[in-house]
Design a protein around this motif. Structure first.
Motif, mmCIF file in Angstrom:
data_model
loop_
_atom_site.group_PDB
_atom_site.id
_atom_site.type_symbol
_atom_site.label_atom_id
_atom_site.label_comp_id
_atom_site.label_asym_id
_atom_site.label_seq_id
_atom_site.Cartn_x
_atom_site.Cartn_y
_atom_site.Cartn_z
ATOM 1 N N ASP A 8 0.819 -1.219 0.000
ATOM 2 C CA ASP A 8 0.000 0.000 0.000
ATOM 3 C C ASP A 8 0.855 1.273 0.000
ATOM 4 O O ASP A 8 0.361 2.356 -0.329
ATOM 5 C CB ASP A 8 -0.934 0.014 1.233
ATOM 6 C CG ASP A 8 -1.975 -1.102 1.156
ATOM 7 O OD1 ASP A 8 -2.248 -1.564 0.033
ATOM 8 O OD2 ASP A 8 -2.493 -1.499 2.212
ATOM 9 N N ASP A 9 2.115 1.117 0.381
ATOM 10 C CA ASP A 9 3.006 2.284 0.456
ATOM 11 C C ASP A 9 4.007 2.305 -0.705
ATOM 12 O O ASP A 9 5.030 2.988 -0.633
ATOM 13 C CB ASP A 9 3.783 2.279 1.781
ATOM 14 C CG ASP A 9 2.840 2.304 2.980
ATOM 15 O OD1 ASP A 9 1.834 3.019 2.913
ATOM 16 O OD2 ASP A 9 3.127 1.599 3.965
ATOM 17 N N ALA A 10 3.727 1.544 -1.769
ATOM 18 C CA ALA A 10 4.663 1.424 -2.891
ATOM 19 C C ALA A 10 4.986 2.775 -3.520
ATOM 20 O O ALA A 10 6.141 3.044 -3.888
ATOM 21 C CB ALA A 10 4.095 0.473 -3.943
ATOM 22 N N ALA A 11 3.970 3.649 -3.634
ATOM 23 C CA ALA A 11 4.192 4.952 -4.265
ATOM 24 C C ALA A 11 5.199 5.784 -3.466
ATOM 25 O O ALA A 11 6.115 6.391 -4.028
ATOM 26 C CB ALA A 11 2.871 5.700 -4.404
ATOM 27 N N GLU A 12 5.052 5.796 -2.143
ATOM 28 C CA GLU A 12 5.963 6.575 -1.311
ATOM 29 C C GLU A 12 7.368 5.971 -1.329
ATOM 30 O O GLU A 12 8.378 6.699 -1.326
ATOM 31 C CB GLU A 12 5.436 6.644 0.127
ATOM 32 C CG GLU A 12 6.247 7.591 1.015
ATOM 33 C CD GLU A 12 5.646 7.752 2.397
ATOM 34 O OE1 GLU A 12 6.335 8.351 3.252
ATOM 35 O OE2 GLU A 12 4.504 7.289 2.609
ATOM 36 N N ILE A 13 7.433 4.640 -1.356
ATOM 37 C CA ILE A 13 8.741 3.966 -1.426
ATOM 38 C C ILE A 13 9.443 4.302 -2.741
ATOM 39 O O ILE A 13 10.652 4.543 -2.784
ATOM 40 C CB ILE A 13 8.564 2.443 -1.268
ATOM 41 C CG1 ILE A 13 8.072 2.118 0.146
ATOM 42 C CG2 ILE A 13 9.871 1.717 -1.557
ATOM 43 C CD1 ILE A 13 7.694 0.670 0.360
ATOM 44 N N ASP A 14 8.670 4.335 -3.837
ATOM 45 C CA ASP A 14 9.240 4.682 -5.147
ATOM 46 C C ASP A 14 9.767 6.111 -5.161
ATOM 47 O O ASP A 14 10.772 6.407 -5.818
ATOM 48 C CB ASP A 14 8.192 4.495 -6.248
ATOM 49 C CG ASP A 14 7.888 3.028 -6.517
ATOM 50 O OD1 ASP A 14 8.723 2.186 -6.124
ATOM 51 O OD2 ASP A 14 6.834 2.739 -7.122
ATOM 52 N N VAL A 15 9.084 7.006 -4.426
ATOM 53 C CA VAL A 15 9.564 8.394 -4.334
ATOM 54 C C VAL A 15 10.924 8.429 -3.631
ATOM 55 O O VAL A 15 11.840 9.148 -4.062
ATOM 56 C CB VAL A 15 8.535 9.267 -3.584
ATOM 57 C CG1 VAL A 15 9.140 10.637 -3.255
ATOM 58 C CG2 VAL A 15 7.271 9.440 -4.422
ATOM 59 N N LEU A 16 11.075 7.645 -2.554
ATOM 60 C CA LEU A 16 12.354 7.591 -1.842
ATOM 61 C C LEU A 16 13.455 7.019 -2.730
ATOM 62 O O LEU A 16 14.592 7.514 -2.740
ATOM 63 C CB LEU A 16 12.211 6.736 -0.579
ATOM 64 C CG LEU A 16 11.289 7.281 0.521
ATOM 65 C CD1 LEU A 16 11.154 6.266 1.657
ATOM 66 C CD2 LEU A 16 11.835 8.604 1.063
ATOM 67 N N LEU A 17 13.116 5.978 -3.519
ATOM 68 C CA LEU A 17 14.102 5.367 -4.423
ATOM 69 C C LEU A 17 14.511 6.343 -5.518
ATOM 70 O O LEU A 17 15.707 6.448 -5.861
ATOM 71 C CB LEU A 17 13.531 4.092 -5.033
ATOM 72 C CG LEU A 17 14.440 3.367 -6.036
ATOM 73 C CD1 LEU A 17 15.758 2.960 -5.356
ATOM 74 C CD2 LEU A 17 13.736 2.140 -6.606
ATOM 75 N N ALA A 18 13.537 7.075 -6.060
ATOM 76 C CA ALA A 18 13.842 8.043 -7.118
ATOM 77 C C ALA A 18 14.751 9.149 -6.591
ATOM 78 O O ALA A 18 15.695 9.576 -7.272
ATOM 79 C CB ALA A 18 12.548 8.635 -7.669
#
Length: 315
Positions: A56-66
């Protein structure tokens, strides 16, 4: 009045979704710790696990990775720019890498003996230019008499035109009185091409005109226009084992019809070596060389062979 409960319900639902979308502190702390470690593999592993366990937090995790990838790209670009600037502003005697080689040899042909061999190689890699200096000496005395004496020195600048095409220059000196000459000088220039360019496998070839002067033991001297062909092959079989092969062939033609017919000469030098890495600085090497002159001086044979077992030290 019916509108108020509906608005309150939507507002509560929005707060609930926002709360659910926020990445939990333990997971965020784990990702921050991975980033602080400075290991890209660790960062990607931790973020991958976080995405699997917190879909459910994939979008926020992707922001951190980017953000992490962007920062790493910036750091890499700054480091590369600093490296290029350091190379551009380096002095004449800076940025040289060297290899010293010492060991024993076994020779057959114009002399048959065993002795000591030593060599030194220096390379300076620039943005477009590369300079190579090579020197080698083989020497032996038996019963107070010199039975092997060979010296070799070469300077080769290369200029990279494109990713695979380069121009080369060459100035070379040889001395081997057992082959019949007290000095042999050659200059050449031409074009080269990187046929295979991989991390563990490289093959290049070069070709161009040459001019060679030979001083014979009997005091005579001759000069010739020549053509040079060179091949360089390197194969990293494993992290610690490397196969090398170098070929240089110089085909001479005289300046007149008589010399072309009566005095043409082709010399070939083939060197194949196997390098085994002992440590980060030390490499053991076994090499086998064939030196061939199609028209040697009177009393000399056409083919010499030389086997070398040496240790190489990188500095």
């Amino acid at each position: 009045m019916r509108l108020l409960p509906t608005v309150l319900s939507l507002f509560a639902a929005s707060l609930s979704v926002s709360a659910a979308a926020e990445l939990s502190e333990p997971v965020k702390a784990m990702i921050d710790a991975a980033i602080e470690s400075g290991n890209p593999d660790t960062v990607r592993t931790v973020i991958g696990l976080a995405r699997q366990t917190n879909p459910d937090d994939a979008a926020e995790i992707d922001v951190l990775l980017a953000a992490y990838n962007e920062e790493q790209a910036k750091i890499a670009a700054e480091a590369e720019a600093a490296k290029i600037e350091a190379v551009r502003t380096a002095g004449l005697f800076e940025n040289w890498d060297g290899k010293g080689e010492l060991g024993a040899f076994r020779a057959t042909g114009n002399s048959s003996n065993t002795g000591l061999t030593a060599s030194l190689g220096l390379t300076r890699q620039g943005i477009d230019w590369r300079h190579k200096l090579r020197g080698r000496a083989d020497y032996q005395r038996s019963n107070g008499k010199t039975t092997r004496e060979q010296y070799f020195f070469a300077y080769e600048p290369n200029y990279q035109i494109s990713d695979r095409v380069f121009l080369y220059g060459l100035a070379q000196y040889e001395r081997d009185r057992f082959q019949g000459f007290s000095g042999r000088y050659a200059v050449s220039g031409g074009v080269g091409y990187q046929i295979i360019k991989q991390a563990d496998l490289q093959l290049s070839a070069k070709i161009g005109p040459a001019y060679r002067v030979t001083d014979f033991n009997n005091g005579q001297s001759e000069s010739r226009i020549a053509g040079l062909l060179g091949v360089d092959f390197d194969w990293d079989i494993t992290d610690r084992l490397k196969l090398t092969h170098d070929t240089n062939a110089v085909a001479e033609t005289g300046g007149s019809a008589t010399v072309i017919v009566d005095s043409s000469n082709t010399s070939v030098n083939l060197v194949t070596g196997l390098n085994a890495k002992v440590s980060d600085k030390v490499t053991a090497r076994f090499s086998y060389a064939i030196e061939y002159d199609s028209n040697p001086p009177k009393g000399a044979v056409k083919t010499d062979t030389l086997s070398r077992a040496t240790l190489i030290y990188d500095f």
